[in-house]
Design a protein around this motif. Structure first.
Motif, PDB file in Angstrom:
ATOM      1  N   UNK A   1       6.240  35.423 -25.896  1.00  0.00           N
ATOM      2  CA  UNK A   1       6.960  35.616 -24.639  1.00  0.00           C
ATOM      3  C   UNK A   1       7.851  36.849 -24.758  1.00  0.00           C
ATOM      4  N   UNK A   2       7.819  37.769 -23.783  1.00  0.00           N
ATOM      5  CA  UNK A   2       8.647  38.977 -23.878  1.00  0.00           C
ATOM      6  C   UNK A   2      10.130  38.626 -23.997  1.00  0.00           C
ATOM      7  N   UNK A   3      10.818  39.141 -25.011  1.00  0.00           N
ATOM      8  CA  UNK A   3      12.242  38.825 -25.178  1.00  0.00           C
ATOM      9  C   UNK A   3      13.106  39.588 -24.188  1.00  0.00           C
ATOM     10  N   UNK A   4      14.129  38.938 -23.689  1.00  0.00           N
ATOM     11  CA  UNK A   4      15.093  39.607 -22.828  1.00  0.00           C
ATOM     12  C   UNK A   4      15.986  40.522 -23.680  1.00  0.00           C
ATOM     13  N   UNK A   5      16.340  41.698 -23.165  1.00  0.00           N
ATOM     14  CA  UNK A   5      17.256  42.569 -23.918  1.00  0.00           C
ATOM     15  C   UNK A   5      18.687  42.031 -23.894  1.00  0.00           C
ATOM     16  N   UNK A   6      19.318  42.060 -25.042  1.00  0.00           N
ATOM     17  CA  UNK A   6      20.742  41.740 -25.181  1.00  0.00           C
ATOM     18  C   UNK A   6      21.162  40.419 -24.530  1.00  0.00           C
ATOM     19  N   UNK A   7      20.512  39.300 -24.857  1.00  0.00           N
ATOM     20  CA  UNK A   7      20.911  38.025 -24.235  1.00  0.00           C
ATOM     21  C   UNK A   7      22.318  37.596 -24.626  1.00  0.00           C
ATOM     22  N   UNK A   8      22.809  38.105 -25.764  1.00  0.00           N
ATOM     23  CA  UNK A   8      24.149  37.712 -26.205  1.00  0.00           C
ATOM     24  C   UNK A   8      25.237  38.247 -25.277  1.00  0.00           C
ATOM     25  N   UNK A   9      24.890  39.229 -24.427  1.00  0.00           N
ATOM     26  CA  UNK A   9      25.870  39.770 -23.483  1.00  0.00           C
ATOM     27  C   UNK A   9      25.935  38.971 -22.190  1.00  0.00           C
ATOM     28  N   UNK A  10      25.088  37.959 -22.072  1.00  0.00           N
ATOM     29  CA  UNK A  10      25.026  37.163 -20.848  1.00  0.00           C
ATOM     30  C   UNK A  10      25.669  35.798 -21.055  1.00  0.00           C
ATOM     31  N   UNK A  11      26.131  35.220 -19.962  1.00  0.00           N
ATOM     32  CA  UNK A  11      26.707  33.888 -20.013  1.00  0.00           C
ATOM     33  C   UNK A  11      25.605  32.840 -19.927  1.00  0.00           C
ATOM     34  N   UNK A  12      25.579  31.918 -20.867  1.00  0.00           N
ATOM     35  CA  UNK A  12      24.649  30.794 -20.873  1.00  0.00           C
ATOM     36  C   UNK A  12      23.178  31.220 -20.810  1.00  0.00           C
ATOM     37  N   UNK A  13      22.735  32.137 -21.687  1.00  0.00           N
ATOM     38  CA  UNK A  13      21.333  32.567 -21.626  1.00  0.00           C
ATOM     39  C   UNK A  13      20.344  31.451 -21.920  1.00  0.00           C
ATOM     40  N   UNK A  14      20.748  30.451 -22.725  1.00  0.00           N
ATOM     41  CA  UNK A  14      19.829  29.364 -23.064  1.00  0.00           C
ATOM     42  C   UNK A  14      19.336  28.621 -21.835  1.00  0.00           C
ATOM     43  N   UNK A  15      20.162  28.562 -20.819  1.00  0.00           N
ATOM     44  CA  UNK A  15      19.791  27.839 -19.594  1.00  0.00           C
ATOM     45  C   UNK A  15      19.426  28.767 -18.440  1.00  0.00           C
ATOM     46  N   UNK A  16      19.906  30.005 -18.479  1.00  0.00           N
ATOM     47  CA  UNK A  16      19.810  30.852 -17.286  1.00  0.00           C
ATOM     48  C   UNK A  16      18.714  31.912 -17.330  1.00  0.00           C
ATOM     49  N   UNK A  17      18.308  32.346 -18.528  1.00  0.00           N
ATOM     50  CA  UNK A  17      17.254  33.349 -18.597  1.00  0.00           C
ATOM     51  C   UNK A  17      15.891  32.726 -18.313  1.00  0.00           C
TER      52      UNK A  17
ATOM     53  N   UNK B   1      25.149  32.804 -12.608  1.00  0.00           N
ATOM     54  CA  UNK B   1      25.635  33.745 -11.602  1.00  0.00           C
ATOM     55  C   UNK B   1      24.627  34.862 -11.378  1.00  0.00           C
ATOM     56  N   UNK B   2      24.244  35.039 -10.121  1.00  0.00           N
ATOM     57  CA  UNK B   2      23.286  36.094  -9.791  1.00  0.00           C
ATOM     58  C   UNK B   2      23.945  37.466  -9.721  1.00  0.00           C
ATOM     59  N   UNK B   3      25.217  37.548 -10.118  1.00  0.00           N
ATOM     60  CA  UNK B   3      25.807  38.864 -10.330  1.00  0.00           C
ATOM     61  C   UNK B   3      25.144  39.550 -11.528  1.00  0.00           C
ATOM     62  N   UNK B   4      24.595  38.753 -12.427  1.00  0.00           N
ATOM     63  CA  UNK B   4      23.807  39.294 -13.537  1.00  0.00           C
ATOM     64  C   UNK B   4      22.386  39.571 -13.035  1.00  0.00           C
ATOM     65  N   UNK B   5      21.920  40.813 -13.082  1.00  0.00           N
ATOM     66  CA  UNK B   5      20.582  41.132 -12.560  1.00  0.00           C
ATOM     67  C   UNK B   5      19.477  40.258 -13.160  1.00  0.00           C
ATOM     68  N   UNK B   6      19.615  39.882 -14.442  1.00  0.00           N
ATOM     69  CA  UNK B   6      18.570  39.101 -15.088  1.00  0.00           C
ATOM     70  C   UNK B   6      18.529  37.647 -14.627  1.00  0.00           C
ATOM     71  N   UNK B   7      19.518  37.248 -13.847  1.00  0.00           N
ATOM     72  CA  UNK B   7      19.530  35.878 -13.330  1.00  0.00           C
ATOM     73  C   UNK B   7      19.074  35.809 -11.874  1.00  0.00           C
ATOM     74  N   UNK B   8      18.764  36.938 -11.296  1.00  0.00           N
ATOM     75  CA  UNK B   8      18.374  36.947  -9.884  1.00  0.00           C
ATOM     76  C   UNK B   8      16.961  36.403  -9.716  1.00  0.00           C
ATOM     77  N   UNK B   9      16.713  35.847  -8.542  1.00  0.00           N
ATOM     78  CA  UNK B   9      15.492  35.081  -8.311  1.00  0.00           C
ATOM     79  C   UNK B   9      14.225  35.907  -8.508  1.00  0.00           C
ATOM     80  N   UNK B  10      14.142  37.064  -7.873  1.00  0.00           N
ATOM     81  CA  UNK B  10      12.932  37.881  -7.997  1.00  0.00           C
ATOM     82  C   UNK B  10      12.702  38.342  -9.424  1.00  0.00           C
ATOM     83  N   UNK B  11      13.790  38.668 -10.114  1.00  0.00           N
ATOM     84  CA  UNK B  11      13.670  39.114 -11.491  1.00  0.00           C
ATOM     85  C   UNK B  11      13.117  37.994 -12.370  1.00  0.00           C
ATOM     86  N   UNK B  12      13.647  36.799 -12.192  1.00  0.00           N
ATOM     87  CA  UNK B  12      13.192  35.663 -13.012  1.00  0.00           C
ATOM     88  C   UNK B  12      11.719  35.364 -12.781  1.00  0.00           C
TER      89      UNK B  12
END
Length: 313
Positions: free
Chosen positions: A47-63, A150-161
């Motif tokens: 699975x393609x890894x997300x860049x810098x998940x440690x900079x995001x809040x709650x990546x385990x549930x949100x990415x 929070x969809x303020x993080x681009x990686x959490x936005x619906x189309x991106x996911x």
């Protein structure tokens, strides 16, 4: 991270009946001859890894697809019924194969176009049914709100996911969205269930609408004659070519097909298949034995003798 991934797999195993994407094909094993999936096809990319998940809040549930296993085992479900099985390569964002029992006598009833996506490729807690884009984005939105992503993080936005987890309609460039399990081999709701992006890969338009389409019709109208049941597996051979420079969606070098024809006691009567280069000059080569086809595919797929499409056909 590893612990979370293992925990997720254990939970999915315990709750396998509730979902479509799971660690195995137990929910739709009747799509295979003698309930036995294809073996030895261990070629999926991670699975393609997300860049810098440690900079995001709650990546385990949100990415999207965080720590998800590749390949994904999809029991293709539309409504409350499972119709066929797909082994999905998350890294290449294409199906490696789809397996199904052909409806030999049914009149095809293709409805609309390829519009469905698989929500559980985004998050395993989303609904198991195929959904169109609007429905999938709506489920992602509800998930984000419930979990606090929070969809303020681009990686959490619906189309991106949705686009991170699987190929979207606009990711195929000049290629056709080539069916692995064709709508023409089924009727009514089963035909409709094939209209999902997890059942298609980039295919040359001339090949799709010419030689490969002709072979699919021959499989239904000629090769199935005298069979009580016809088990079919259609797959692709991944390549080093991608639709665009971002390497989001892989372009297969070949499409292949295998079939197992049985009597009313599920005793094999004959087997065979086909192989075609994914080019505008491609010619479909047919095989009168699935064993010969497997030999050809082992070289193309770079797999060993454990690769087996049908067990005992």
């Amino acid at each position: 991270m590893v612990t979370l991934s293992l925990l997720s797999l254990c939970l999915l195993s315990l709750l396998g009946a509730r979902g479509e994407v799971a660690p195995n094909f137990d929910n739709c094993k009747d799509s295979f001859f003698r309930n036995t999936p294809v073996s030895g096809l261990n070629i999926a990319l991670p699975t393609p890894p997300e860049p810098n998940p440690e900079d995001l809040k709650n990546p385990e549930k949100c990415l999207s697809a965080y720590n998800a296993a590749s390949p994904a085992y999809i029991c293709q479900r539309n409504g409350n019924h499972y119709y066929f099985a797909t082994l999905y390569d998350r890294g290449r964002r294409i199906p490696l194969y789809s397996a199904y029992e052909m409806d030999i006598k049914g009149v095809p009833d293709r409805e609309g176009s390829i519009v469905y996506y698989e929500p559980q490729l985004v998050h395993p807690d989303l609904p198991p049914q195929q959904m169109d884009k609007r429905g999938s984005l709506g489920e992602i939105k509800k998930y984000n709100e419930n979990i606090g992503c929070s969809e303020r993080s681009p990686q959490y936005r619906q189309n991106y996911k949705l686009g991170w987890s699987q190929a979207l309609n606009d990711n195929f460039g000049s290629y056709d969205r080539g069916h692995l399990n064709p709508a023409g081999h089924h009727k009514e709701d089963a035909s409709k269930a094939t209209m999902t992006h997890t059942n298609v890969a980039p295919q040359d338009g001339k090949m799709n609408n010419g030689p490969w389409n002709q072979y699919e019709k021959k499989l239904k109208d000629v090769l199935s004659v005298g069979c009580s049941k016809m088990y079919v597996v259609t797959g692709v051979v991944p390549s080093t070519t991608w639709v665009d420079q971002n390497k989001r969606v892989n372009v297969p070098s070949h499409y292949w097909n295998a079939y197992c024809c049985t009597d009313n006691n599920d005793k094999p009567l004959k087997s065979g298949g086909a192989l075609g280069p994914n080019t505008d000059q491609g010619v479909v080569t047919e095989y009168n034995s699935v064993t010969v086809l497997e030999t050809e595919l082992r070289g193309l797929l770079n797999v060993d003798n454990n690769f087996n499409i049908f067990n005992g056909c």
